[in-house]
Design a protein around this motif. Structure first.
Motif, mmCIF file in Angstrom:
data_model
loop_
_atom_site.group_PDB
_atom_site.id
_atom_site.type_symbol
_atom_site.label_atom_id
_atom_site.label_comp_id
_atom_site.label_asym_id
_atom_site.label_seq_id
_atom_site.Cartn_x
_atom_site.Cartn_y
_atom_site.Cartn_z
ATOM 1 N N ALA A 1 32.202 72.591 62.532
ATOM 2 C CA ALA A 1 31.844 71.227 62.907
ATOM 3 C C ALA A 1 30.340 71.087 63.157
ATOM 4 O O ALA A 1 29.857 69.981 63.343
ATOM 5 C CB ALA A 1 32.622 70.794 64.143
ATOM 6 N N GLY A 2 29.609 72.197 63.186
ATOM 7 C CA GLY A 2 28.158 72.143 63.336
ATOM 8 C C GLY A 2 27.636 72.620 64.674
ATOM 9 O O GLY A 2 26.443 72.507 64.949
ATOM 10 N N ALA A 3 28.493 73.161 65.517
ATOM 11 C CA ALA A 3 28.075 73.597 66.846
ATOM 12 C C ALA A 3 27.580 75.040 66.824
ATOM 13 O O ALA A 3 27.894 75.803 65.904
ATOM 14 C CB ALA A 3 29.237 73.486 67.825
ATOM 15 N N THR A 4 26.822 75.404 67.842
ATOM 16 C CA THR A 4 26.400 76.781 68.064
ATOM 17 C C THR A 4 27.269 77.327 69.184
ATOM 18 O O THR A 4 27.316 76.755 70.270
ATOM 19 C CB THR A 4 24.916 76.846 68.467
ATOM 20 O OG1 THR A 4 24.143 76.168 67.482
ATOM 21 C CG2 THR A 4 24.442 78.276 68.592
ATOM 22 N N VAL A 5 27.963 78.441 68.908
ATOM 23 C CA VAL A 5 28.966 78.964 69.846
ATOM 24 C C VAL A 5 28.769 80.459 70.041
ATOM 25 O O VAL A 5 28.394 81.171 69.108
ATOM 26 C CB VAL A 5 30.393 78.712 69.282
ATOM 27 C CG1 VAL A 5 31.448 79.175 70.257
ATOM 28 C CG2 VAL A 5 30.594 77.254 68.932
ATOM 29 N N THR A 6 29.052 80.931 71.266
ATOM 30 C CA THR A 6 29.063 82.366 71.526
ATOM 31 C C THR A 6 30.371 82.726 72.226
ATOM 32 O O THR A 6 30.970 81.901 72.923
ATOM 33 C CB THR A 6 27.894 82.807 72.428
ATOM 34 O OG1 THR A 6 27.932 82.062 73.648
ATOM 35 C CG2 THR A 6 26.565 82.617 71.754
ATOM 36 N N LEU A 7 30.793 83.960 72.031
ATOM 37 C CA LEU A 7 31.964 84.489 72.718
ATOM 38 C C LEU A 7 31.481 85.434 73.798
ATOM 39 O O LEU A 7 30.639 86.282 73.555
ATOM 40 C CB LEU A 7 32.878 85.249 71.749
ATOM 41 C CG LEU A 7 33.531 84.453 70.645
ATOM 42 C CD1 LEU A 7 34.394 85.355 69.768
ATOM 43 C CD2 LEU A 7 34.374 83.324 71.197
ATOM 44 N N LYS A 8 32.022 85.294 74.979
ATOM 45 C CA LYS A 8 31.625 86.168 76.089
ATOM 46 C C LYS A 8 32.855 86.816 76.657
ATOM 47 O O LYS A 8 33.912 86.286 76.670
ATOM 48 C CB LYS A 8 30.909 85.377 77.167
ATOM 49 C CG LYS A 8 29.580 84.836 76.695
ATOM 50 C CD LYS A 8 28.853 84.172 77.824
ATOM 51 C CE LYS A 8 27.498 83.677 77.325
ATOM 52 N NZ LYS A 8 26.713 83.052 78.317
#
Length: 130
Positions: A123-130
């Motif tokens: 969708a165009g987002a910047t995401v990180t997994l923690k």
């Protein structure tokens, strides 16, 4: 205080938002010193030990937080994906996206977290997994 039946409790929970329910679960866990997390089988139990210590720690991790770092150019698309992932209302999902960096999912298993990350990035987002 009158004792509530299971049906009455479920009806009360149905009226709560996801955020309110999450806060209730945290308060319940603290009050009764319990964990409401579902038991998860360790997938790597039979895997041979090897590699760096960081890699082993990463494999053992079974709970991930999906954190929205930025909405990007397609903010409306990101809000739609957040709503799909969390069952939040439009206003609540918009608040999550506007408040980035913000956790979208907390304590998700690896498969769910990776799917959520892929959907948000698509969708165009910047995401990180923690």
């Amino acid at each position: 205080m009158a004792k509530l039946s299971t049906e009455e409790l479920l009806d009360a929970f149905k009226e709560l938002t996801l955020i309110e329910l999450s806060e209730f679960v945290k308060a319940f866990e603290e009050t009764f010193d319990v964990t409401a997390a579902a038991p998860v089988a360790v997938a790597a139990a039979g895997a041979p030990a090897g590699g760096a210590g960081d890699a082993a720690a990463e494999e053992e991790k079974d709970s991930f937080d999906v954190v929205l770092d930025a909405a990007g150019d397609k903010k409306i698309q990101v809000i739609k994906v957040v709503r799909e992932l969390t069952s939040l209302g439009l206003g609540e999902a918009k608040a999550v996206v506007d408040g980035a960096p913000k956790a979208v999912l907390e304590g998700a298993n690896k498969e769910t977290a990776e799917k959520a990350k892929a959907s948000l990035e698509e969708a165009g987002a910047t995401v990180t997994l923690k």
